[in-house]
Design a protein around this motif. Structure first.
Motif, PDB file in Angstrom:
ATOM      1  N   ARG A  16       0.851  -1.188  -0.092  1.00 10.82           N
ATOM      2  CA  ARG A  16       0.102   0.126   0.038  1.00 10.82           C
ATOM      3  C   ARG A  16       0.815   1.011   0.024  1.00 10.82           C
ATOM      4  O   ARG A  16       1.954   1.433   0.589  1.00 10.82           O
ATOM      5  N   VAL A  17       0.470   1.992  -0.901  1.00  9.03           N
ATOM      6  CA  VAL A  17       1.309   3.581  -0.874  1.00  9.03           C
ATOM      7  C   VAL A  17       0.249   4.620  -0.817  1.00  9.03           C
ATOM      8  O   VAL A  17       0.482   5.903  -0.461  1.00  9.03           O
ATOM      9  N   VAL A  18      -1.211   4.300  -0.730  1.00 11.52           N
ATOM     10  CA  VAL A  18      -2.194   5.476  -0.484  1.00 11.52           C
ATOM     11  C   VAL A  18      -2.856   4.945   0.724  1.00 11.52           C
ATOM     12  O   VAL A  18      -3.493   3.832   0.687  1.00 11.52           O
ATOM     13  N   SER A  19      -2.956   5.832   1.842  1.00 16.19           N
ATOM     14  CA  SER A  19      -3.294   5.461   3.198  1.00 16.19           C
ATOM     15  C   SER A  19      -5.123   5.524   3.012  1.00 16.19           C
ATOM     16  O   SER A  19      -5.389   6.208   2.190  1.00 16.19           O
ATOM     17  N   THR A  20      -5.730   5.057   3.842  1.00 17.33           N
ATOM     18  CA  THR A  20      -7.100   4.999   3.875  1.00 17.33           C
ATOM     19  C   THR A  20      -7.436   6.731   4.369  1.00 17.33           C
ATOM     20  O   THR A  20      -8.446   6.862   3.789  1.00 17.33           O
ATOM     21  N   GLN A  21      -6.763   7.271   4.988  1.00 11.86           N
ATOM     22  CA  GLN A  21      -7.018   8.617   5.375  1.00 11.86           C
ATOM     23  C   GLN A  21      -6.817   9.423   4.222  1.00 11.86           C
ATOM     24  O   GLN A  21      -7.815  10.334   3.903  1.00 11.86           O
TER      25      GLN A  21
END
Length: 190
Positions: A131-136
């Motif tokens: 993952r490189v794009v956070s949920t936030q």
């Protein structure tokens, strides 16, 4: 009881999993597509969703749009009659996330109607280690654009059902609001 038909346009960059999401949703997750061809222009998938806690049903006409920019001009003709949209990005691909703003702009130019609504979906959460794009970050973009936000894994069929239940509920709610508005207008004019 209401049966509504809604045109849902699914967009995003190539290889983010749009086709996999549509396939899993349309087939009740009986078979995840291990291999498939890139979508040329748009594919159609039908999906009925019963709205939670009601007798209402929405039949989605899912238009799985190609992520290839070669088809953008032709896709605008498909998108012009959409009722709602789903913008998909890959949580392991920052570029696909950055391009969500471009996809939203393309949809807005096609429809030109601010009464449509949509969701932002981060796919491939089964690849958490990459993952490189956070949920936030996803939530922030969705909130700033007044969209619903979801994360899912088409591969593991996690989170797919929630996306469509939300869209169905929102579609019926908006339909009922329009009906009340029209009824009020009719009463006020008599």
């Amino acid at each position: 009881m209401v049966l509504l038909h809604g045109k849902l346009v699914v967009v995003g960059d190539m290889t983010v999993g749009k086709t996999a999401i549509c396939h899993v949703a349309g087939n009740e997750a009986t078979a995840y597509p291990k291999t498939y061809n890139c979508t040329n222009l748009a594919d159609l998938v039908l999906k009925q969703i019963r709205v939670p806690d009601s007798d209402d049903t929405v039949e989605f006409f899912l238009f799985d749009s190609s992520g290839n920019s070669v088809y953008l001009d032709a896709l605008r003709d498909v998108w012009v009659t959409m009722d709602m949209y789903c913008i998909v990005y890959d949580v392991t691909n920052r570029s696909s996330f950055k391009n969500c703003a471009m996809w939203l702009e393309q949809l807005s130019q096609s429809r030109g109607d601010h009464n449509i609504f949509g969701v932002l979906v981060g796919n491939k959460i089964d690849k958490e280690n990459h993952r490189v794009v956070s949920t936030q970050e996803g939530k922030q973009l969705a909130t700033s654009r007044k969209m619903g936000f979801f994360e899912c894994s088409a591969k593991d069929n996690k989170g797919i059902g929630e996306i469509f239940k939300y869209l169905a509920s929102e579609f019926v709610t908006r339909y009922r609001t329009r009906i009340r508005t029209l009824e009020k207008m009719a009463r006020d004019n008599y």
